[in-house]
Enzyme design. Structure first.
Site, PDB file in Angstrom:
ATOM      1  N   ALA A  18       0.857  -1.181   0.000  1.00  0.00           N
ATOM      2  CA  ALA A  18       0.000   0.000   0.000  1.00  0.00           C
ATOM      3  C   ALA A  18       0.891   1.228   0.000  1.00  0.00           C
ATOM      4  O   ALA A  18       1.580   1.502   0.988  1.00  0.00           O
ATOM      5  CB  ALA A  18      -0.911  -0.013   1.223  1.00  0.00           C
ATOM      6  N   SER A  20       1.333   5.210  -0.203  1.00  0.00           N
ATOM      7  CA  SER A  20       0.663   6.501  -0.047  1.00  0.00           C
ATOM      8  C   SER A  20       1.410   7.631  -0.746  1.00  0.00           C
ATOM      9  O   SER A  20       0.907   8.743  -0.832  1.00  0.00           O
ATOM     10  CB  SER A  20       0.543   6.839   1.440  1.00  0.00           C
ATOM     11  OG  SER A  20       1.832   7.075   1.994  1.00  0.00           O
ATOM     12  N   GLY A  21       2.622   7.358  -1.204  1.00  0.00           N
ATOM     13  CA  GLY A  21       3.453   8.394  -1.792  1.00  0.00           C
ATOM     14  C   GLY A  21       4.442   9.000  -0.820  1.00  0.00           C
ATOM     15  O   GLY A  21       5.228   9.873  -1.185  1.00  0.00           O
ATOM     16  N   ASP A  24       7.694   6.330   4.087  1.00  0.00           N
ATOM     17  CA  ASP A  24       7.563   5.053   4.799  1.00  0.00           C
ATOM     18  C   ASP A  24       7.104   3.926   3.873  1.00  0.00           C
ATOM     19  O   ASP A  24       7.711   2.850   3.825  1.00  0.00           O
ATOM     20  CB  ASP A  24       6.604   5.203   5.973  1.00  0.00           C
ATOM     21  CG  ASP A  24       7.109   6.177   7.029  1.00  0.00           C
ATOM     22  OD1 ASP A  24       8.336   6.254   7.214  1.00  0.00           O
ATOM     23  OD2 ASP A  24       6.281   6.863   7.654  1.00  0.00           O
ATOM     24  N   SER A  25       6.019   4.157   3.150  1.00  0.00           N
ATOM     25  CA  SER A  25       5.529   3.104   2.261  1.00  0.00           C
ATOM     26  C   SER A  25       6.481   2.878   1.091  1.00  0.00           C
ATOM     27  O   SER A  25       6.605   1.753   0.585  1.00  0.00           O
ATOM     28  CB  SER A  25       4.121   3.438   1.760  1.00  0.00           C
ATOM     29  OG  SER A  25       4.097   4.665   1.065  1.00  0.00           O
ATOM     30  N   CYS A 112     -10.350   4.719   8.306  1.00  0.00           N
ATOM     31  CA  CYS A 112      -9.766   4.465   6.996  1.00  0.00           C
ATOM     32  C   CYS A 112      -9.009   3.138   6.997  1.00  0.00           C
ATOM     33  O   CYS A 112      -9.165   2.320   6.085  1.00  0.00           O
ATOM     34  CB  CYS A 112      -8.843   5.618   6.614  1.00  0.00           C
ATOM     35  SG  CYS A 112      -8.138   5.477   4.953  1.00  0.00           S
ATOM     36  N   GLY A 136       3.474   0.695   5.406  1.00  0.00           N
ATOM     37  CA  GLY A 136       4.572   1.410   6.051  1.00  0.00           C
ATOM     38  C   GLY A 136       4.268   1.821   7.471  1.00  0.00           C
ATOM     39  O   GLY A 136       4.941   2.712   8.009  1.00  0.00           O
ATOM     40  N   CYS A 208      -6.030  13.810   6.057  1.00  0.00           N
ATOM     41  CA  CYS A 208      -5.772  14.044   4.633  1.00  0.00           C
ATOM     42  C   CYS A 208      -6.834  14.888   3.948  1.00  0.00           C
ATOM     43  O   CYS A 208      -6.525  15.673   3.054  1.00  0.00           O
ATOM     44  CB  CYS A 208      -5.602  12.714   3.909  1.00  0.00           C
ATOM     45  SG  CYS A 208      -7.060  11.650   3.904  1.00  0.00           S
TER      46      CYS A 208
END
Length: 385
Positions: A18, A20-21, A24-25, A112, A136, A208
């Site tokens: 996954a 997110s940009g 961490d991810s 979420c 992440g 977000c």
């Protein structure tokens, strides 16, 4: 066994990451690919793509989708963007607005994770033939005698276990958290080592879909005409002033109430959405030692009727405190704190720990003060929120 716990070479193990940009991810994906896993990156577009292009510190929209795609291209693994905007609005944003109008203080990031990411995205990962979904998040997963367990991150300052309390045992069996043993500084160093353009990207700070932290503006947009002015009263019901909507207040709040000239500092003690009243009082009026939970998710063996001793976190930034937790009804629970806590707010989560292990948690529905020695009166005073 490979590093993810499967009895096969990494190259034969497909993992959906996954993305997110954020850093961490991105590092999660890079680490897994470096080990030879069959990595597939997925980014969810959760809210209006165009409106979020210029918003810094967000995730899952605009520039962040571009950043995730660029990381995948740099590292050479497939990447897909899935439009989950309608699911996100129905499962997270609508609930966020309704929760505020009920006088609660919601945590949409938990919703979420609970609904969109660990339910819908996890199902998509299975459809793609993946054997695991990696994220992440800073939390650790280990396998105990009864199956997979969730533990706090090695880096306590980055631990995100509070926000993952609603993860079910079935979901935890499929999830992996490669960053759980790493400090943040090492993650950024890895991003530089892998040559990722997001190595210096700031962490997400705000919710977000809430631009500039303006919760009221979002609720007004989702529920036009539902925000009404009302009275600010003390705990005896005396009118002290007026407010422009209870969504501007949260239990335990001290600043921004707009009432001065009192002998003691005033705090928001409770919100009464039916009468549109904000009740304020001295700090001692915030004391609560009984917390009722709804939607209890328990990751350990069944919670016994007599309860178990735990350390419970009542807000994400607070330290755990000792308590007894007991089952209550079909999906509820009751927490009796050893000592009263202050500023316990409906809509937040209560997450139970045993040492480093996350036992489970639920959403705070009601609070009360039941022990007479904490009230300064002869009789136990029940003050609910």
């Amino acid at each position: 066994m490979n590093s993810l716990g499967f009895d096969k070479p990494p190259a034969q193990t497909r993992v959906v990451v996954a993305m997110s940009g954020g850093v961490d991810s991105s590092v999660t994906a890079a680490l897994l690919q470096a080990e030879g896993y069959d990595v597939v990156g997925i980014t969810l577009q959760l809210y209006d793509h165009g409106a979020a292009i210029a918003k810094k510190g967000a995730c899952c929209a605009g520039q962040d989708i571009h950043d995730a795609r660029r990381v995948a291209e740099t590292l050479g693994f497939p990447h897909y963007v899935l439009d989950y905007e309608s699911r996100f609005r129905d499962s997270v944003m609508e609930e966020f607005a309704d929760s505020y109008l009920r006088g609660e203080t919601p945590i949409p990031c938990v919703r979420c994770n609970q609904s969109v990411k660990f339910r819908d995205l996890l199902g998509t990962a299975r459809d793609l033939g993946a054997e695991a979904l990696a994220t992440g998040h800073y939390v650790r997963r280990s396998v105990g005698a009864q199956g997979p367990e969730m533990h706090v991150a090695e880096d306590a300052d980055r631990d995100q276990s509070y926000f993952l309390f609603a993860t079910t045992r079935e979901q935890l069996d499929f999830l992996r958290f490669p960053l759980g043993d790493l400090p943040k500084r090492e993650v950024r160093a890895l991003a530089e080592r892998f040559g990722l353009a997001v190595a210096d990207k700031p962490d997400s700070q705000d919710i977000c879909f809430v631009p500039n932290g303006s919760y009221a503006r979002v609720v007004e947009k989702l529920r036009p005409g539902a925000i009404d002015p009302g009275e600010i009263v003390d705990i005896e019901g005396r009118i002290l002033g007026q407010h422009q909507g209870i969504i501007g207040f949260t239990v335990g709040q001290r600043r921004g109430i707009g009432i001065g000239g009192t002998e003691e500092p005033l705090y928001v003690v409770r919100l009464e959405p039916e009468s549109r009243r904000v009740v304020v009082g001295p700090r001692r009026a915030l004391a609560r030692d009984r917390v009722l939970l709804r939607e209890m998710n328990w990751l350990d063996n069944a919670l016994p009727p007599e309860g178990v001793r735990v350390a419970v976190k009542l807000r994400s930034a607070q330290d755990p405190v000792p308590a007894l937790v007991r089952p209550l009804g079909w999906s509820g629970a009751e927490i009796q704190l050893d000592e009263p806590a202050y500023g316990v707010s409906p809509g937040q989560a209560a997450v139970c720990y045993s040492g480093s292990r996350v036992l489970g948690g639920g959403w705070i529905a009601e609070t009360a003060l039941t022990q007479a020695e904490f009230t300064g009166s002869r009789d136990a005073e029940r003050v609910s929120a």
